[in-house]
Design an enzyme around this catalytic site. Structure first.
Site, short mmCIF file in Angstrom:
data_model
loop_
_atom_site.label_atom_id
_atom_site.label_comp_id
_atom_site.label_asym_id
_atom_site.label_seq_id
_atom_site.Cartn_x
_atom_site.Cartn_y
_atom_site.Cartn_z
N GLU A 65 7.81 2.21 2.93
CA GLU A 65 7.95 3.79 1.84
C GLU A 65 8.11 4.88 1.14
O GLU A 65 8.45 5.20 0.30
CB GLU A 65 6.03 3.72 0.88
N HIS A 134 -6.70 -2.15 -1.12
CA HIS A 134 -6.01 -2.85 -2.35
C HIS A 134 -7.04 -2.76 -3.56
O HIS A 134 -6.85 -4.07 -4.21
CB HIS A 134 -6.37 -4.19 -1.52
#
Lengths: 342, 329
Positions: A65, A134
């Site tokens: 990322e 998450h």
């Protein structure tokens, strides 16, 4: 119930459609992220794009990322309009330098000589026992730091128009979509998010909130999935003879303080519903924007229904205990009413 | 490959300009900071990282670059900015925090952006890697000319983001070159104490790309290695990695007492100062006459003086302009 000429889309399909339409118009638009090509995005928002545009413009990335978000900044400064996906907002921890030290600051550091036209789309929200890495929303974390526009659609119509607007913006836009609204077959979806979406391209203004239900007695302000919880609570309150107005923020940065203040000036009461952590976040900012402007409009102390200041727990009963829901919003009204009856 | 006579003159001129600029900054930096040193005071506040001794890296690489090529540099950026052709008046004014600066005083010495020559630098280690790789991707996708060069220090190779960006550049075969300026020190920590391999060119093997090490802070050898890597990038053959041995003649920042340096190290480095060395070589090889070198030096001096005067004479920004340019106009 489908009306004639109605074209109901999920948020996922609306996002993909907006992206495809802009990609047809502007060769500079391209998409980068993990599993966004052949898989079409874990949350479906790039489905079908690979077939039409090919792997040059619909670009699966390594799990890196920092590199691909940093690369998007460089490409945006060089005349492209990248869309990058941070699969879960929780993953910001591995790449926030690229986001808030580069993406968010380079326009300012260049004295406005640079444009950074990029969209960072990222999934938010829990409620399905995916654990504490998450399931977060982190709206306040992103909205707090200057230099990024931040939007969060509650329905497919806004999702398409916001995506189109974001893709045409010369500043970075963080596009936060809630997993519980996305319309994935394998994850429960709030039916109210799947609405009529015009086929032709259109924009929804970034920085403009919407009054999605008119009322007289209390203003419930929320965003994303929280808007649907607010609407359900408003219906329950209606059964109790209480008329609730619901404001969908749509955009956190810029924040449409005028619409919030006008609504609270009318109703005199404010409940903020936020699935993000309670302290130092969106709910506090909304209340402050009303009280610092004109505290005299309030007939009762504002209330907030937000995620308590704990990491998001896994066990179903624990997570559901922490999450905002319509019952908690109604309870907030009851407490408010007890303080000062309507 | 070897630099032409004109290129050698250009390289020497830019090395001298850079050194004279740093000398001027160093002198002015202490205005208002004596007798008591306070970084917040004086016409140039904040941290200051000088590039004395590292000029060969900037000129050896930038001799191959055009304005359209993209460079990202570090917190120690002045030599690279000058070699890339950043407007020296506006750069000086930015360092003074003036309205006429590159970004009107919003950036400062670690955040110099000159869009005319595609130069940017940033203050966090390895941070320029991603944007440079992205610019390289942009050129490849658009079919537009230009390569991207990221300058980093030797400390940057221990950052995760450095490896991520190297891998991305290699897996996508981008027109990108990473140049490591190995000045042997990450602030006060020696390279040998921080990095598991003696030289970082070997790390290129991890990405399946060419890696080269240039010893001796030699502008000619740097020119040669950079020329090969940049030609490879321009030809669409993918990225390269170059590590250059260079010398940090100054402290990490101005005010650094450098107590961590071994006894005598600095004296040894000054004896190897690359600017007198290049001057001697140009004379010895007959590439430049004494008169030509003197003319280059006085022109560099005059250029720096003019930039400093421009910066000093420029107005402060309107304080409230701090609230502008957060988003694109």
């Amino acid at each position: 119930m489908t009306k004639p000429n109605e074209r109901k889309l999920t948020i996922a399909r609306a996002m993909a459609e907006a992206t495809a339409q802009e990609m047809r118009l502007d060769p500079g638009v391209f998409v980068m992220g993990e599993d966004i090509a052949a898989l079409g995005g874990v949350y479906g928002n790039t489905r079908g794009l690979l077939d039409e545009f090919g792997p040059e413009r619909i670009r699966d990335t390594p799990i890196s990322e920092t590199a691909f978000i940093g690369a998007a900044v460089g490409a945006a400064q060089d005349g492209m309009r990248p869309v990058v996906e941070l699969m879960f907002v929780d993953f910001f921890g591995v790449c926030f330098d690229a986001i808030y030290n580069l993406m968010a600051k380079n326009i300012y550091f260049s004295g406005g000589n640079l444009k950074v036209p990029m969209v960072l789309m990222t999934s938010t929200g829990g409620g399905y026992s995916d654990g504490g890495q998450h399931s977060q929303c982190l709206y306040g974390t992103f909205a707090h730091l200057p230099g990024m526009k931040v939007v969060a659609p509650s329905n497919a119509y806004d999702a398409k128009g916001l995506m189109t607007a974001a893709l045409r913006d010369d500043s970075p836009v963080v596009y936060m979509y809630h997993k519980g609204l996305q319309g994935m077959g394998w994850l429960g979806t709030e039916p109210g998010a799947t609405v009529h979406v015009p086929e032709e391209s259109y924009t929804v203004e970034i920085g403009k909130a919407k009054v999605v239900r008119e009322g007289r007695d209390v203003t419930i302000v929320s965003l994303g999935l929280g808007v649907h919880n607010a609407l359900k609570a408003a219906k329950t309150l209606e059964g109790k003879g209480v008329s609730a107005e619901v404001v969908d923020l749509v955009s956190l940065v810029p924040l449409d303080r005028e619409t919030i203040r006008a609504s609270v000036a009318k109703t005199g009461r404010l409940i903020v519903v936020d699935e993000d952590y309670q302290s130092y976040g969106v709910s506090g900012e909304i209340i402050a924007c009303v009280t610092e402007h004109d505290i005299s409009v309030l007939k009762a102390a504002p209330k907030r229904v937000a995620f308590p200041d704990v990491p998001i727990p896994y066990a179903r009963v624990m997570e559901q205990y922490c999450l905002p829901n319509p019952d908690k919003i109604v309870a907030a009204w009851d407490e408010m009413g007890a303080m000062q009856p309507a | 490959m070897a630099p032409t006579r004109d290129e050698q003159h250009w390289m020497y001129r830019n090395m001298v300009t850079s050194r004279r600029f740093e000398n001027a900054i160093a002198k002015i930096y202490f205005e208002g900071k004596t007798p008591a040193f306070n970084m917040a005071n004086g016409p140039i506040p904040g941290e200051m990282h000088l590039s004395d001794g590292q000029e060969p890296v900037a000129v050896g690489v930038c001799a191959h670059l055009n304005p359209e090529d993209v460079v990202t540099a570090t917190h120690r950026p002045h030599h690279q900015a000058i070699a890339k052709g950043v407007d020296l008046d506006k750069m000086a004014a930015e360092i003074f925090g003036k309205a006429s600066g590159l970004s009107g005083g919003r950036g400062g010495h670690m955040h110099l952006f000159d869009t005319d020559v595609n130069f940017a630098c940033s203050g966090i280690i390895a941070q320029g890697m991603g944007p440079a790789v992205g610019a390289a991707l942009s050129r490849k996708m658009q079919g537009k000319p230009g390569v991207a060069v990221a300058f980093v220090g030797e400390g940057a190779v221990n950052q995760g983001g450095w490896h991520e960006a190297m891998n991305l550049a290699a897996v996508w075969n981008l027109p990108f070159v990473c140049v490591i300026e190995d000045n042997a020190w990450g602030i006060s920590v020696a390279k040998s104490a921080a990095t598991a391999v003696a030289t970082n060119d070997v790390r290129a093997a991890a990405y399946g790309i060419p890696g080269t090490r240039v010893e001796g802070n030699d502008p000619f050898a740097i020119y040669d290695a950079a020329g090969t890597a940049i030609a490879r990038a321009r030809n669409g053959d993918g990225p390269s990695l170059i590590e250059v041995e260079t010398y940090r003649l100054a402290g990490h920042f101005m005010g650094d007492a450098e107590g961590y340096r071994p006894e005598g190290e600095k004296d040894g480095l000054f004896a190897k100062d690359p600017i007198p060395a290049m001057r001697a070589r140009l004379l010895k090889e007959g590439t430049a006459s004494e008169e030509e070198l003197a003319a280059i030096e006085s022109a560099a001096e005059a250029r720096v003086d003019a930039a400093i005067t421009f910066a000093r004479d420029s107005a402060d920004p309107a304080p409230e302009d701090a609230l502008t340019a957060v988003f694109a106009a």
